[in-house]
Structures are given as structure tokens and as C-alpha cells.
Design a protein around this motif. Structure first.
Motif, mmCIF file in Angstrom:
data_model
loop_
_atom_site.group_PDB
_atom_site.id
_atom_site.type_symbol
_atom_site.label_atom_id
_atom_site.label_comp_id
_atom_site.label_asym_id
_atom_site.label_seq_id
_atom_site.Cartn_x
_atom_site.Cartn_y
_atom_site.Cartn_z
ATOM 1 N N LYS A 1 19.738 -47.708 -2.994
ATOM 2 C CA LYS A 1 20.071 -48.957 -2.315
ATOM 3 C C LYS A 1 20.936 -49.849 -3.192
ATOM 4 O O LYS A 1 21.403 -50.877 -2.745
ATOM 5 C CB LYS A 1 18.795 -49.718 -1.946
ATOM 6 C CG LYS A 1 17.866 -48.967 -1.024
ATOM 7 C CD LYS A 1 18.428 -48.915 0.363
ATOM 8 C CE LYS A 1 17.401 -48.250 1.279
ATOM 9 N NZ LYS A 1 17.843 -48.189 2.640
ATOM 10 N N LYS B 1 22.500 -52.593 -0.927
ATOM 11 C CA LYS B 1 22.433 -52.213 0.479
ATOM 12 C C LYS B 1 21.035 -52.422 1.058
ATOM 13 O O LYS B 1 20.759 -52.005 2.161
ATOM 14 C CB LYS B 1 22.843 -50.745 0.625
ATOM 15 C CG LYS B 1 24.270 -50.489 0.208
ATOM 16 C CD LYS B 1 24.566 -49.014 0.224
ATOM 17 C CE LYS B 1 24.737 -48.600 -1.198
ATOM 18 N NZ LYS B 1 24.997 -47.235 -1.451
ATOM 19 N N ALA B 2 20.175 -53.089 0.323
ATOM 20 C CA ALA B 2 18.798 -53.314 0.779
ATOM 21 C C ALA B 2 18.751 -54.376 1.870
ATOM 22 O O ALA B 2 19.530 -55.314 1.867
ATOM 23 C CB ALA B 2 17.937 -53.762 -0.394
ATOM 24 N N LYS C 1 14.461 -51.729 -9.706
ATOM 25 C CA LYS C 1 15.066 -52.280 -8.491
ATOM 26 C C LYS C 1 15.772 -53.618 -8.730
ATOM 27 O O LYS C 1 16.327 -54.199 -7.808
ATOM 28 C CB LYS C 1 14.011 -52.453 -7.396
ATOM 29 C CG LYS C 1 13.309 -51.173 -7.023
ATOM 30 C CD LYS C 1 14.276 -50.154 -6.466
ATOM 31 C CE LYS C 1 13.493 -48.924 -6.019
ATOM 32 N NZ LYS C 1 14.341 -47.831 -5.654
ATOM 33 N N ALA D 1 16.031 -55.491 -5.220
ATOM 34 C CA ALA D 1 16.073 -54.915 -3.877
ATOM 35 C C ALA D 1 14.715 -54.332 -3.565
ATOM 36 O O ALA D 1 14.172 -53.558 -4.363
ATOM 37 C CB ALA D 1 17.151 -53.849 -3.805
ATOM 38 N N ASP E 1 13.873 -52.804 -0.363
ATOM 39 C CA ASP E 1 14.010 -51.589 0.433
ATOM 40 C C ASP E 1 15.468 -51.314 0.767
ATOM 41 O O ASP E 1 16.344 -51.992 0.344
ATOM 42 C CB ASP E 1 13.180 -51.663 1.715
ATOM 43 C CG ASP E 1 13.468 -52.896 2.561
ATOM 44 O OD1 ASP E 1 14.471 -53.574 2.335
ATOM 45 O OD2 ASP E 1 12.647 -53.166 3.449
#
Length: 134
Positions: free
Chosen positions: A4, A26-27, A75, A132, A134
Motif C-alpha cells: 500500500k 494507496k491505503a 506501515k 497506512a 490498510d
């Protein structure tokens, strides 16, 4: 599962040291962690006068905040670090602790800023993070 987060370091920019120049996220959901300082769980300052000890507490606090949101440093795509009276020596001490938590990368987009003071005069460092989910 595709990543992501895409971290980029264009050849037209200087080689980064422990960070990435660009983070493409892109999460659908993000976690914004408020600036963390060197307070322990009881609200006491840890490492008064010691930037490395305070950085360790701040990164531990960030890890706890990320864990509470169901994620970790892998993340995180953006870090902003504020250091009182920033110097090369302080930056090196902070980076050493940072690498303990971020490992061998990939590294998030990052900014380190020198400031004159934080909310409590005993505090030397504050770090905020965006991750991020998800």
C-alpha cells in the motif's frame, strides 16, 4: 498482497540517509499519531538532558500508539521530528535510536526540524507519525 506504500528515491535527488524522498500511499485508512515526547506512562519525563534516552522513550511511545491502532513501524510512511537546539551530534543520536525501530528500511519520508523549545522545557525531542492502516 501488493504494498500500500511505494517509497521512492529519484536519481535526480541526493542519496537519502535513513529516509525516503517520496511516499506514495494507496491505503484507504491512515493513522495520524500526535507528536510524542519523552513522557512515560505515568507522565514523568524520561532522560532529562539526554537526547538519546528521550529519543528511545519517544520511539517506544510511537510503537505503543501504533500498536494500539493495530499496526507498527513497517506501515509508517511519514515522520516529522522536532529537536530543541538541533545540532549534528543530536541528529546522529536521534538517527541511531530511529534505526533501532526502523531497521534496514524501507524508510519513510521524513523531516527533522530544529526548534527553540517544546511544551515542557525538560523535553528535547518530539516526533509525529503517519501510517497506512490498510
Amino acid at each position: 498482497m501488493p504494498s500500500k506504500i511505494d517509497l521512492l528515491n529519484p536519481a535526480s535527488l541526493s542519496p537519502p540517509t535513513g529516509y525516503s524522498h517520496v511516499a506514495i500511499v494507496k491505503a484507504e485508512r491512515q493513522i495520524h499519531v500526535s507528536g510524542q515526547v519523552a513522557y512515560d506512562a505515568m507522565g514523568k519525563v524520561v532522560g532529562e538532558g539526554d537526547i538519546a534516552a528521550q529519543a528511545e522513550q519517544v520511539y517506544a511511545n510511537l510503537a505503543a500508539a501504533l500498536a494500539a491502532a493495530g499496526t507498527d513501524f513497517t506501515k509508517v510512511f511519514k515522520l516529522v521530528t522536532y529537536v530543541v537546539d538541533l545540532s549534528t551530534e543530536k541528529a546522529v543520536a536521534v538517527r541511531k535510536v530511529r534505526m533501532k525501530y526502523l531497521g534496514d528500511g524501507p524508510f519513510p519520508a521524513s523531516t527533522m526540524v530544529g526548534v527553540t523549545a517544546l511544551v515542557d522545557p525538560r523535553l528535547l525531542i518530539e516526533i509525529e507519525a503517519i501510517a497506512a492502516l490498510d
